[in-house]
Design a protein around this motif. Structure first.
Motif, PDB file in Angstrom:
ATOM      1  N   GLN A  89       0.810  -1.218   0.000  1.00 53.35           N
ATOM      2  CA  GLN A  89       0.000   0.000   0.000  1.00 53.35           C
ATOM      3  C   GLN A  89       0.848   1.275   0.000  1.00 53.35           C
ATOM      4  N   PHE A  90       2.174   1.122   0.067  1.00 52.47           N
ATOM      5  CA  PHE A  90       3.065   2.277   0.128  1.00 52.47           C
ATOM      6  C   PHE A  90       3.882   2.404  -1.152  1.00 52.47           C
ATOM      7  N   GLU A  91       3.904   3.616  -1.701  1.00 49.31           N
ATOM      8  CA  GLU A  91       4.657   3.892  -2.918  1.00 49.31           C
ATOM      9  C   GLU A  91       6.138   3.557  -2.756  1.00 49.31           C
ATOM     10  N   GLU A  92       6.680   3.843  -1.577  1.00 51.76           N
ATOM     11  CA  GLU A  92       8.103   3.583  -1.336  1.00 51.76           C
ATOM     12  C   GLU A  92       8.417   2.095  -1.491  1.00 51.76           C
ATOM     13  N   TYR A  93       7.507   1.260  -1.044  1.00 48.60           N
ATOM     14  CA  TYR A  93       7.730  -0.184  -1.183  1.00 48.60           C
ATOM     15  C   TYR A  93       7.742  -0.578  -2.654  1.00 48.60           C
ATOM     16  N   ASP A  94       6.797  -0.045  -3.424  1.00 43.83           N
ATOM     17  CA  ASP A  94       6.772  -0.350  -4.857  1.00 43.83           C
ATOM     18  C   ASP A  94       8.087   0.045  -5.512  1.00 43.83           C
ATOM     19  N   SER A  95       8.600   1.219  -5.163  1.00 41.39           N
ATOM     20  CA  SER A  95       9.872   1.684  -5.729  1.00 41.39           C
ATOM     21  C   SER A  95      11.016   0.764  -5.331  1.00 41.39           C
ATOM     22  N   PHE A  96      11.047   0.354  -4.075  1.00 42.10           N
ATOM     23  CA  PHE A  96      12.093  -0.550  -3.592  1.00 42.10           C
ATOM     24  C   PHE A  96      12.014  -1.907  -4.299  1.00 42.10           C
ATOM     25  N   ARG A  97      10.807  -2.458  -4.412  1.00 40.14           N
ATOM     26  CA  ARG A  97      10.615  -3.756  -5.075  1.00 40.14           C
ATOM     27  C   ARG A  97      11.082  -3.685  -6.530  1.00 40.14           C
ATOM     28  N   GLU A  98      10.697  -2.631  -7.221  1.00 41.32           N
ATOM     29  CA  GLU A  98      11.074  -2.507  -8.631  1.00 41.32           C
ATOM     30  C   GLU A  98      12.574  -2.259  -8.786  1.00 41.32           C
ATOM     31  N   TRP A  99      13.171  -1.521  -7.857  1.00 43.16           N
ATOM     32  CA  TRP A  99      14.617  -1.335  -7.884  1.00 43.16           C
ATOM     33  C   TRP A  99      15.310  -2.694  -7.730  1.00 43.16           C
ATOM     34  N   GLY A 100      14.838  -3.506  -6.780  1.00 41.93           N
ATOM     35  CA  GLY A 100      15.416  -4.836  -6.567  1.00 41.93           C
ATOM     36  C   GLY A 100      15.270  -5.723  -7.785  1.00 41.93           C
ATOM     37  N   TYR A 101      14.109  -5.692  -8.398  1.00 37.37           N
ATOM     38  CA  TYR A 101      13.896  -6.494  -9.605  1.00 37.37           C
ATOM     39  C   TYR A 101      14.848  -6.036 -10.712  1.00 37.37           C
ATOM     40  N   ARG A 102      14.937  -4.724 -10.927  1.00 32.82           N
ATOM     41  CA  ARG A 102      15.791  -4.191 -11.993  1.00 32.82           C
ATOM     42  C   ARG A 102      17.250  -4.526 -11.727  1.00 32.82           C
ATOM     43  N   TRP A 103      17.682  -4.445 -10.448  1.00 32.18           N
ATOM     44  CA  TRP A 103      19.061  -4.790 -10.117  1.00 32.18           C
ATOM     45  C   TRP A 103      19.332  -6.243 -10.494  1.00 32.18           C
ATOM     46  N   ALA A 104      18.450  -7.152 -10.106  1.00 36.60           N
ATOM     47  CA  ALA A 104      18.625  -8.576 -10.431  1.00 36.60           C
ATOM     48  C   ALA A 104      18.611  -8.779 -11.942  1.00 36.60           C
ATOM     49  N   ALA A 105      17.702  -8.107 -12.640  1.00 39.49           N
ATOM     50  CA  ALA A 105      17.627  -8.250 -14.106  1.00 39.49           C
ATOM     51  C   ALA A 105      18.901  -7.747 -14.769  1.00 39.49           C
ATOM     52  N   ASP A 106      19.441  -6.650 -14.274  1.00 41.77           N
ATOM     53  CA  ASP A 106      20.660  -6.091 -14.853  1.00 41.77           C
ATOM     54  C   ASP A 106      21.897  -6.931 -14.536  1.00 41.77           C
ATOM     55  N   HIS A 107      21.817  -7.766 -13.519  1.00 47.14           N
ATOM     56  CA  HIS A 107      22.956  -8.593 -13.101  1.00 47.14           C
ATOM     57  C   HIS A 107      22.678 -10.093 -13.263  1.00 47.14           C
ATOM     58  N   ARG A 108      21.751 -10.446 -14.127  1.00 48.00           N
ATOM     59  CA  ARG A 108      21.368 -11.852 -14.251  1.00 48.00           C
ATOM     60  C   ARG A 108      22.475 -12.736 -14.799  1.00 48.00           C
ATOM     61  N   ALA A 109      23.396 -12.196 -15.557  1.00 51.82           N
ATOM     62  CA  ALA A 109      24.523 -13.015 -16.026  1.00 51.82           C
ATOM     63  C   ALA A 109      25.367 -13.444 -14.822  1.00 51.82           C
ATOM     64  N   LEU A 110      25.623 -12.529 -13.914  1.00 49.63           N
ATOM     65  CA  LEU A 110      26.376 -12.843 -12.701  1.00 49.63           C
ATOM     66  C   LEU A 110      25.558 -13.757 -11.786  1.00 49.63           C
ATOM     67  N   LEU A 111      24.311 -13.410 -11.535  1.00 51.69           N
ATOM     68  CA  LEU A 111      23.460 -14.212 -10.662  1.00 51.69           C
ATOM     69  C   LEU A 111      23.220 -15.609 -11.236  1.00 51.69           C
ATOM     70  N   GLY A 112      23.235 -15.706 -12.550  1.00 54.59           N
ATOM     71  CA  GLY A 112      23.062 -16.994 -13.211  1.00 54.59           C
ATOM     72  C   GLY A 112      24.203 -17.962 -12.941  1.00 54.59           C
ATOM     73  N   LYS A 113      25.327 -17.449 -12.452  1.00 57.01           N
ATOM     74  CA  LYS A 113      26.434 -18.331 -12.060  1.00 57.01           C
ATOM     75  C   LYS A 113      26.129 -19.009 -10.729  1.00 57.01           C
ATOM     76  N   LEU A 114      25.175 -18.446  -9.980  1.00 61.04           N
ATOM     77  CA  LEU A 114      24.765 -19.027  -8.700  1.00 61.04           C
ATOM     78  C   LEU A 114      23.597 -19.987  -8.877  1.00 61.04           C
ATOM     79  N   VAL A 115      22.582 -19.558  -9.614  1.00 61.16           N
ATOM     80  CA  VAL A 115      21.412 -20.400  -9.890  1.00 61.16           C
ATOM     81  C   VAL A 115      21.028 -20.227 -11.351  1.00 61.16           C
ATOM     82  N   SER A 116      20.872 -21.339 -12.037  1.00 58.64           N
ATOM     83  CA  SER A 116      20.543 -21.293 -13.450  1.00 58.64           C
ATOM     84  C   SER A 116      20.023 -22.650 -13.913  1.00 58.64           C
ATOM     85  N   ARG A 117      19.211 -22.638 -14.940  1.00 55.77           N
ATOM     86  CA  ARG A 117      18.773 -23.851 -15.624  1.00 55.77           C
ATOM     87  C   ARG A 117      18.846 -23.576 -17.119  1.00 55.77           C
TER      88      ARG A 117
END
Length: 126
Positions: A89-117
């Motif tokens: 219900q809070f805008e700040e949470y939406d911004s934080f969630r989307e920032w986290g998603y974008r960070w993971a998406a931008d670093h998926r090549a690196l994160l894919g070395k940890l978990v991948s299929r």
């Protein structure tokens, strides 16, 4: 009523890992970008390849909102379920969630070395 469908980049090993995790633990259908039907494609935003989407009869959630809801539908969020629902219900949470998603998406090549299929799009090329 069609089943809720999680749409994702099926040429990404990191993405495939998490989408298959969700699919194995929920009632969500899963469709990769390479397998979109015309009807499903028309429901997505123009820039649909920028992130994942959860398509339901009620509408479309995109990016962090899509993956968050998909994860909640697995029943594996445990004690985080209610705080997440409250925080929505809070805008700040939406911004934080989307920032986290974008960070993971931008670093998926690196994160894919940890978990991948192996992505379905690559499985089909063999």
């Amino acid at each position: 009523m069609s089943p809720p469908t999680l749409v994702y980049d099926d040429d990404c090993g990191f993405c495939t890992y998490w989408v298959e995790y969700v699919a194995e633990r929920s009632d969500l259908a899963v469709v990769g970008f390479s397998e979109l039907s015309v009807d499903l494609r028309e429901r997505l935003p123009a820039d649909y390849e920028d992130c994942a989407h959860l398509v339901t009869d009620e509408g479309v959630l995109s990016c962090g909102a899509a993956m968050e809801e998909a994860f909640l539908r697995t029943g594996r969020a445990g004690p985080l379920t209610e705080p997440i629902r409250f925080a929505r219900q809070f805008e700040e949470y939406d911004s934080f969630r989307e920032w986290g998603y974008r960070w993971a998406a931008d670093h998926r090549a690196l994160l894919g070395k940890l978990v991948s299929r192996t992505p379905p799009a690559r499985r089909n090329r063999r």
